[in-house]
Scaffold this active site. Structure first.
Site, PDB file in Angstrom:
ATOM      1  N   CYS A 290     -30.921 -24.813 -26.988  1.00 43.37           N
ATOM      2  CA  CYS A 290     -29.990 -25.402 -26.032  1.00 43.37           C
ATOM      3  C   CYS A 290     -28.882 -26.158 -26.776  1.00 43.37           C
ATOM      4  O   CYS A 290     -28.054 -25.540 -27.433  1.00 43.37           O
ATOM      5  CB  CYS A 290     -30.744 -26.279 -25.026  1.00 43.37           C
TER       6      CYS A 290
ATOM      7  N   HIS B   5     -34.336 -22.876 -23.039  1.00 40.65           N
ATOM      8  CA  HIS B   5     -35.382 -23.758 -23.571  1.00 40.65           C
ATOM      9  C   HIS B   5     -36.683 -22.970 -23.728  1.00 40.65           C
ATOM     10  O   HIS B   5     -37.564 -23.050 -22.866  1.00 40.65           O
ATOM     11  CB  HIS B   5     -35.602 -24.955 -22.636  1.00 40.65           C
TER      12      HIS B   5
ATOM     13  N   GLU C 283     -39.181 -23.514 -25.513  1.00 39.43           N
ATOM     14  CA  GLU C 283     -40.397 -24.342 -25.645  1.00 39.43           C
ATOM     15  C   GLU C 283     -41.100 -24.504 -24.303  1.00 39.43           C
ATOM     16  O   GLU C 283     -42.262 -24.922 -24.261  1.00 39.43           O
ATOM     17  CB  GLU C 283     -40.053 -25.710 -26.258  1.00 39.43           C
TER      18      GLU C 283
END
Ligand code: MN
Length: 259
Positions: A119, A226, A228
């Site tokens: 990001c 994102h 993660e």
């Protein structure tokens, strides 16, 4: 010989105040736990990087002990980093973090040390290497899709916001093994002019560049989403983190022990 687990530096962000504590107290350096979990589950050892923007010698010492750098998400970049004045819709900025992260990227590019930017991290890679950003997509990018599915507006952090198309021949395609997939989208800034030395690896349906990478052997990857938030449920996303860790381990094996 058993190789030691790669040490992955994670820059922190400035927290200006904590609930109930007056902001006049010294500031804090913090980072979201998800980035640490996504690093450890694939074998990396996450190491928080303090924002020692005015102590370049100590920052360099920290950098030299790292095998890779993970650039997390966060607040907007200060547009003065790329020679622009602030747009009225610019959000909060963290200049110490901007300067530390851009320095780390430039050192890593010199050394071919692996970098994964998520990001804001993808934006930092672009600006550190001479690119620019849209300070606010809705205001500055005609025809932009909605990209600001922020948790503060009620969206979950894994909300599937839009598709990305992955560039043929890219390192990202080799890892993800799918030419198109849905991603989350928690950003209102985006890459405008792509830095020389970067190639686009992912694009949103509105044409916005959502993935960048370095050419050649350097593991230098930035994605505007994102990942993660998906690595637990999506094996290919976890593989992105795993290959970053493997690249960090390989890099250290070639470079020799940290001095
Ligand atoms: Mn997006």
């Amino acid at each position: 010989m058993t190789l030691r687990r790669p040490v992955i530096g994670l820059p922190t962000q400035t927290l200006h105040s904590i609930d109930g504590i007056p902001p006049a107290l010294p500031e804090s350096w913090v980072m979201n736990q998800r980035y640490f979990f996504a690093t450890t589950v694939v074998g990396g050892v996450p190491w928080m990087i303090p924002l020692l923007e005015e102590d370049s010698a100590t920052l360099r010492e920290i950098y030299q002990r790292l095998d890779g750098i993970l650039l997390p998400g966060g607040v907007d970049l200060d547009p003065r980093s790329y020679g622009e004045e602030r747009h009225p819709r610019l959000g909060a900025v963290d200049q110490a973090r901007d300067r530390v992260e851009m320095q780390l990227v430039r050192w890593a590019v010199e050394d071919l040390k692996p970098v994964l930017g998520l990001c804001r991290g993808a934006q930092i890679i672009n600006v550190a290497l001479g690119g620019t950003l849209y300070q606010d997509l809705e205001a500055q990018f005609p025809g932009a899709l909605k990209h600001d599915y922020f948790p503060t507006a009620g969206f979950s952090r894994d909300y599937p916001a839009h598709e990305v198309t992955i560039a043929p021949g890219s390192r990202l395609l080799a890892v993800m093994e799918r030419p198109r997939f849905m991603v989350n989208s928690m950003h209102h800034q985006g890459i405008r002019a792509l830095a020389e030395g970067l190639v686009p690896s992912a694009v949103a349906p509105d044409g916005l560049i959502e993935g960048v990478e370095g050419p050649g052997e350097h593991f230098l990857i930035g994605v505007q989403w994102h990942p993660e938030m998906f690595e637990v449920v999506d094996p290919r996303t976890r593989q992105l983190f795993r290959e970053f860790i493997v690249a960090a381990q390989d890099w250290r094996a070639r470079a020799g022990p940290a001095q």
